[in-house]
Scaffold this motif. Sequence first.
Motif, PDB file in Angstrom:
ATOM      1  N   LYS A   1       7.091  -0.384  -0.307  1.00  5.78           N
ATOM      2  CA  LYS A   1       8.439  -0.658  -0.805  1.00  5.78           C
ATOM      3  C   LYS A   1       9.215  -1.519   0.172  1.00  5.78           C
ATOM      4  O   LYS A   1       9.926  -2.460  -0.223  1.00  5.78           O
ATOM      5  CB  LYS A   1       9.170   0.659  -1.051  1.00  5.78           C
ATOM      6  CG  LYS A   1      10.574   0.478  -1.602  1.00  5.78           C
ATOM      7  CD  LYS A   1      11.235   1.827  -1.842  1.00  5.78           C
ATOM      8  CE  LYS A   1      12.660   1.648  -2.358  1.00  5.78           C
ATOM      9  NZ  LYS A   1      13.331   2.949  -2.589  1.00  5.78           N
TER      10      LYS A   1
ATOM     11  N   THR B   1      -0.316   8.938   1.572  1.00 10.98           N
ATOM     12  CA  THR B   1       0.096   8.191   0.372  1.00 10.98           C
ATOM     13  C   THR B   1       1.602   7.969   0.358  1.00 10.98           C
ATOM     14  O   THR B   1       2.072   6.909  -0.066  1.00 10.98           O
ATOM     15  CB  THR B   1      -0.348   8.943  -0.889  1.00 10.98           C
ATOM     16  OG1 THR B   1       0.165  10.300  -0.844  1.00 10.98           O
ATOM     17  CG2 THR B   1      -1.875   8.992  -0.985  1.00 10.98           C
ATOM     18  N   SER B   2       2.380   8.958   0.834  1.00 15.52           N
ATOM     19  CA  SER B   2       3.835   8.775   0.884  1.00 15.52           C
ATOM     20  C   SER B   2       4.203   7.654   1.864  1.00 15.52           C
ATOM     21  O   SER B   2       5.076   6.819   1.585  1.00 15.52           O
ATOM     22  CB  SER B   2       4.512  10.079   1.289  1.00 15.52           C
ATOM     23  OG  SER B   2       4.243  11.095   0.351  1.00 15.52           O
TER      24      SER B   2
ATOM     25  N   LEU C   1       3.486   4.312   0.271  1.00 18.31           N
ATOM     26  CA  LEU C   1       4.507   3.913  -0.696  1.00 18.31           C
ATOM     27  C   LEU C   1       5.763   3.418   0.002  1.00 18.31           C
ATOM     28  O   LEU C   1       6.381   2.435  -0.439  1.00 18.31           O
ATOM     29  CB  LEU C   1       4.835   5.095  -1.621  1.00 18.31           C
ATOM     30  CG  LEU C   1       3.728   5.507  -2.601  1.00 18.31           C
ATOM     31  CD1 LEU C   1       4.138   6.762  -3.372  1.00 18.31           C
ATOM     32  CD2 LEU C   1       3.420   4.367  -3.569  1.00 18.31           C
ATOM     33  N   ARG C   2       6.162   4.096   1.105  1.00 21.11           N
ATOM     34  CA  ARG C   2       7.362   3.662   1.815  1.00 21.11           C
ATOM     35  C   ARG C   2       7.175   2.261   2.406  1.00 21.11           C
ATOM     36  O   ARG C   2       8.052   1.396   2.291  1.00 21.11           O
ATOM     37  CB  ARG C   2       7.708   4.668   2.912  1.00 21.11           C
ATOM     38  CG  ARG C   2       8.290   5.968   2.418  1.00 21.11           C
ATOM     39  CD  ARG C   2       8.939   6.742   3.563  1.00 21.11           C
ATOM     40  NE  ARG C   2       8.008   6.977   4.655  1.00 21.11           N
ATOM     41  CZ  ARG C   2       7.213   8.040   4.745  1.00 21.11           C
ATOM     42  NH1 ARG C   2       7.242   8.963   3.791  1.00 21.11           N
ATOM     43  NH2 ARG C   2       6.416   8.198   5.786  1.00 21.11           N
TER      44      ARG C   2
END
Length: 420
Positions: free
Chosen positions: A253, A245-246, A249-250
């Motif tokens: 973005k 999930t991280s 998100l990166r």
Amino acid sequence: MSTSPERYTDRFERYADRHPRVVDAVLVLVVTACAIVGSGLTRPGAAPPQRDTTVLVVMGVSCLALFKHRSHPRTVTVVNAVCIVVVTALEYVLTPLLLAPVMAAMYWLTTHTGLRTARFYSVTTAAALMAASAVFDPTYASSPVPRSIGYCFWLLLPLAAGSMTRLRRAYLASVQARAEHAERTREEEARRRATEERMRIARELHDVVAHHLALANAQAGTASHFALTNPQQTKKILTSLTDTTSSALRELKATLGVLRHSSAPAAAPLEPSPGLARLPELVSACASAGLAVTVTTTGEFRPLTSGVDLTAFRIVQEALTNVTKHAAADSARVHLTYQESRLLITVTNDGPSGSTVAAAAPVRGFGIMGMRERAHTAGGELRAGPRPGGGFEVAASLPLPTATPEAPSEAADNPTGEKA
């Protein structure tokens, strides 16, 4: 401040385009005044008083006919030619003032119909004037050549002026057409680039969101399965789920960052585009979701441009995502082949022969379509479909650079024959 003649001409033409009837009325009044003045220039004893009214009526008819020059230029020219021949028969001196109406008709005939038609009417009118002068003018025989040259000069003068006006209008029209074409071309190019950018962003968002959500879903399902029987494995999978999930998100973005137009100097730099150097991370993420991936490489490693590197990674990523979501298989194989000018990428998975429908399910979505668009954009090609013995295969061929690459890939560091 002085104004050039061209600017006066442009202003007059613009005003004439907006108020054509006003301009026509002014010009006809000027020509009528010239004809009235010219009718008073007669040879001594050749114009009895009773002929003054006749010549005024004839010249009035020729001048009034000029109002129809826009709709009937040929008829107006014929009427003026007949009127000037009648005036010649009345033994009036054909000065430029009397010739003003027929000269105006010739000018408008040239601008409306072209030089070839106007030349025919001009030559015919000059011949008629010379014939009438030879019959009704006793002084014509004494100097026929100068008089004939004078008729031809005054009747050919409006043809030259009309031709210049016609050429000027054609030039201005061509300039305007080129400007409009250039404007349309710029707008179409801007729309095309905007569409291409939207499609690129849509592919990036699909690849990022679909891949990470599919892995997160598979990891969550695997963790739920081992929650009671193997807590240690469950903890490891949940840790991998956090990393997935991280990472999502990166990348999300970074993808959406191109839509921002911030000029703040403190803005954070965007993350570099992923490439084949990140295949170990992708293999590890798939392993935590229960999919064992084997990566093999053959041929001499060749550096890739940043665009081809990103395309290759996204194709492998999307193919493995489809295996995770749709295929009834727990393993997949990724094979990279470096040829002289092409990079061949093959992603396969084994499955039961009866699972053809399940394996073909990605064709109805956007995954394979996006992979094919990426491959075509990079100058390559892609094919995808069920394997004869079961399972699914995605095969792509991408071009390798022949000159110095933009950004070298570190794909050679990927594990060969590693199974996660």
